[in-house]
Motif scaffolding. Structure first.
Motif, short mmCIF file in Angstrom:
data_model
loop_
_atom_site.label_atom_id
_atom_site.label_comp_id
_atom_site.label_asym_id
_atom_site.label_seq_id
_atom_site.Cartn_x
_atom_site.Cartn_y
_atom_site.Cartn_z
N SER A 104 -9.80 29.11 11.42
CA SER A 104 -9.68 29.14 9.97
C SER A 104 -8.30 29.64 9.54
O SER A 104 -7.68 29.09 8.62
CB SER A 104 -10.76 30.04 9.36
N VAL A 105 -7.80 30.67 10.24
CA VAL A 105 -6.47 31.21 9.94
C VAL A 105 -5.40 30.16 10.21
O VAL A 105 -4.50 29.92 9.39
CB VAL A 105 -6.19 32.48 10.77
N GLU A 106 -5.48 29.52 11.36
CA GLU A 106 -4.46 28.53 11.75
C GLU A 106 -4.49 27.31 10.84
O GLU A 106 -3.44 26.74 10.53
CB GLU A 106 -4.69 28.13 13.20
N GLU A 107 -5.68 26.92 10.38
CA GLU A 107 -5.76 25.80 9.45
C GLU A 107 -5.09 26.14 8.12
O GLU A 107 -4.37 25.33 7.54
CB GLU A 107 -7.22 25.43 9.21
N SER A 108 -5.32 27.38 7.65
CA SER A 108 -4.71 27.82 6.41
C SER A 108 -3.19 27.90 6.55
O SER A 108 -2.45 27.52 5.64
CB SER A 108 -5.28 29.19 6.00
N LEU A 109 -2.71 28.39 7.68
CA LEU A 109 -1.28 28.46 7.93
C LEU A 109 -0.67 27.07 8.00
O LEU A 109 0.39 26.81 7.42
CB LEU A 109 -1.00 29.21 9.24
N ALA A 110 -1.34 26.16 8.70
CA ALA A 110 -0.81 24.80 8.89
C ALA A 110 -0.74 24.03 7.59
O ALA A 110 0.08 23.10 7.46
CB ALA A 110 -1.68 24.05 9.90
N GLU A 188 -1.97 35.40 20.96
CA GLU A 188 -0.63 35.61 21.47
C GLU A 188 0.36 34.71 20.74
O GLU A 188 0.01 33.64 20.24
CB GLU A 188 -0.57 35.32 22.97
N ARG A 189 1.60 35.15 20.68
CA ARG A 189 2.66 34.42 19.97
C ARG A 189 2.77 32.97 20.41
O ARG A 189 2.75 32.05 19.59
CB ARG A 189 3.99 35.15 20.17
N ASP A 190 2.88 32.73 21.72
CA ASP A 190 3.08 31.37 22.23
C ASP A 190 1.90 30.48 21.90
O ASP A 190 2.07 29.29 21.59
CB ASP A 190 3.32 31.40 23.74
N ASP A 191 0.68 31.03 21.98
CA ASP A 191 -0.51 30.24 21.66
C ASP A 191 -0.52 29.84 20.19
O ASP A 191 -0.81 28.69 19.84
CB ASP A 191 -1.78 31.03 21.99
N ARG A 195 -0.05 25.94 18.66
CA ARG A 195 -1.05 25.30 17.81
C ARG A 195 -0.44 24.86 16.49
O ARG A 195 -0.78 23.80 15.95
CB ARG A 195 -2.21 26.27 17.56
N LEU A 196 0.48 25.67 15.95
CA LEU A 196 1.12 25.29 14.69
C LEU A 196 2.04 24.10 14.88
O LEU A 196 2.16 23.25 13.99
CB LEU A 196 1.90 26.49 14.12
N ARG A 197 2.72 24.01 16.01
CA ARG A 197 3.58 22.85 16.29
C ARG A 197 2.74 21.58 16.36
O ARG A 197 3.13 20.53 15.85
CB ARG A 197 4.35 23.06 17.60
N GLU A 198 1.59 21.67 17.03
CA GLU A 198 0.71 20.51 17.13
C GLU A 198 0.21 20.09 15.75
O GLU A 198 0.19 18.90 15.42
CB GLU A 198 -0.49 20.85 18.03
N ALA A 199 -0.19 21.07 14.94
CA ALA A 199 -0.68 20.77 13.60
C ALA A 199 0.43 20.20 12.74
O ALA A 199 0.22 19.27 11.95
CB ALA A 199 -1.25 22.03 12.95
N ASP A 200 1.65 20.73 12.89
CA ASP A 200 2.78 20.26 12.10
C ASP A 200 3.16 18.84 12.48
O ASP A 200 3.46 18.01 11.62
CB ASP A 200 3.98 21.20 12.32
N ALA A 201 3.11 18.54 13.78
CA ALA A 201 3.45 17.20 14.24
C ALA A 201 2.42 16.18 13.75
O ALA A 201 2.76 15.04 13.42
CB ALA A 201 3.51 17.17 15.76
N GLY A 202 1.16 16.58 13.66
CA GLY A 202 0.12 15.66 13.22
C GLY A 202 0.00 15.53 11.73
O GLY A 202 -0.67 14.63 11.22
#
Length: 273
Positions: A104-110, A188-191, A195-202
């Motif tokens: 949910s956090v990563e979706e909101s960030l993306a 972790e930072r890299d994880d 995930r944000l790079r993948e979401a941004d690319a898509g």
């Protein structure tokens, strides 16, 4: 829970044994931490009654009595040298978020290009707490009941000076790398950045966001897409209103809404925009 300090003639005051190569605080005096995230952490600790005792750990932290300090998901562990030959074991627990909560956090960030660009550039947005709040979570502990604190020393008071020293160094480490706050909560930072790079690319966002400047210098000033004007909007309309809708927000506000006051001021002070 805070306990009464155990005062007894059988436990006289003593000085800690010297440590070589300990984790030493950078600051020699003054406040704990310098950034908003370390300040926010200390503010939370003061609010739950821990901050008033942090001063007891300052001397330990500045002398380098903390021999090791490690941040993992849900747990901070440390070894602190006191007056006894065997170092004390310190543990500070904070619940790590689960997979669904982080999703949910990563979706909101993306969904916010501003957050994505900032995080991919290695910067922690000042209002990132609002992202966690919007999905019903809290980045920082909201009360003493969310923290578990333990030290193997004989002091009956919690937190003792050994725990306080670890809190002090933890705040400084948040200054050095604010992503450790997120690591404590389970990501972790890299994880997270992966995930944000993948979401941004898509998402169709400009892939140049977050890239090294030297890699995109030849096309830095080029628009990633054509920007045709809307038909029938010339004349009195502001230039920003002649552009097609852009799926881009700045701190939760549409880009056009942010730019409109600037274009209005320019038109009133000069030739029509």
């Amino acid at each position: 829970m805070t306990r009464r300090r155990y005062n007894s003639q059988f436990f006289p005051q003593s000085s800690p044994l010297a440590v070589q190569g300990g984790v030493k605080a950078r600051s020699a005096r003054g406040a704990i931490g310098t950034s908003w995230w370390s300040g926010r952490f200390i503010e939370v600790l003061e609010g739950i009654g821990v901050g008033s005792r942090l001063a007891r750990g300052k001397n330990y932290a500045r002398r380098g009595q903390v021999m090791s300090l490690k941040v993992d998901a849900g747990t901070v562990t440390a070894s602190v040298q006191g007056s006894r030959s065997k170092p004390y074991r310190v543990r500070i627990g904070l619940a790590a978020f689960g997979k669904s909560e982080w999703a949910s956090v990563e979706e909101s960030l993306a969904n916010n290009a501003w957050y994505v660009a900032s995080l991919l550039a290695g910067e922690m947005p000042d209002d990132i707490e609002e992202v966690f709040t919007s999905v019903g979570l809290s980045l920082f502990p909201r009360g003493a009941n969310e923290l578990s604190m333990d030290c193997s020393c004989p002091d009956w008071e919690v937190p003792c000076k050994h725990l306080a020293a670890v809190f002090y160094l933890l705040a400084e480490q948040f200054d050095e790398d604010p992503f450790r706050i997120l690591a404590w909560r389970g990501r972790e930072r890299d994880d997270l950045l992966g995930r944000l790079r993948e979401a941004d690319a898509g998402s169709g966002h400009d892939s140049r966001a977050g890239a090294a400047l030297t890699d995109v210098l030849d096309a830095f000033f080029e628009s990633p897409a054509a920007l045709p004007l809307r038909p029938g909007t010339r004349g009195s309309a502001l230039l920003v209103d002649q552009l097609p809708e852009v799926d881009l927000t700045v701190r939760s506000h549409p880009l056009a809404e942010v730019l409109r006051p600037v274009y209005t001021a320019l038109r009133e002070s000069g030739p029509e925009m």
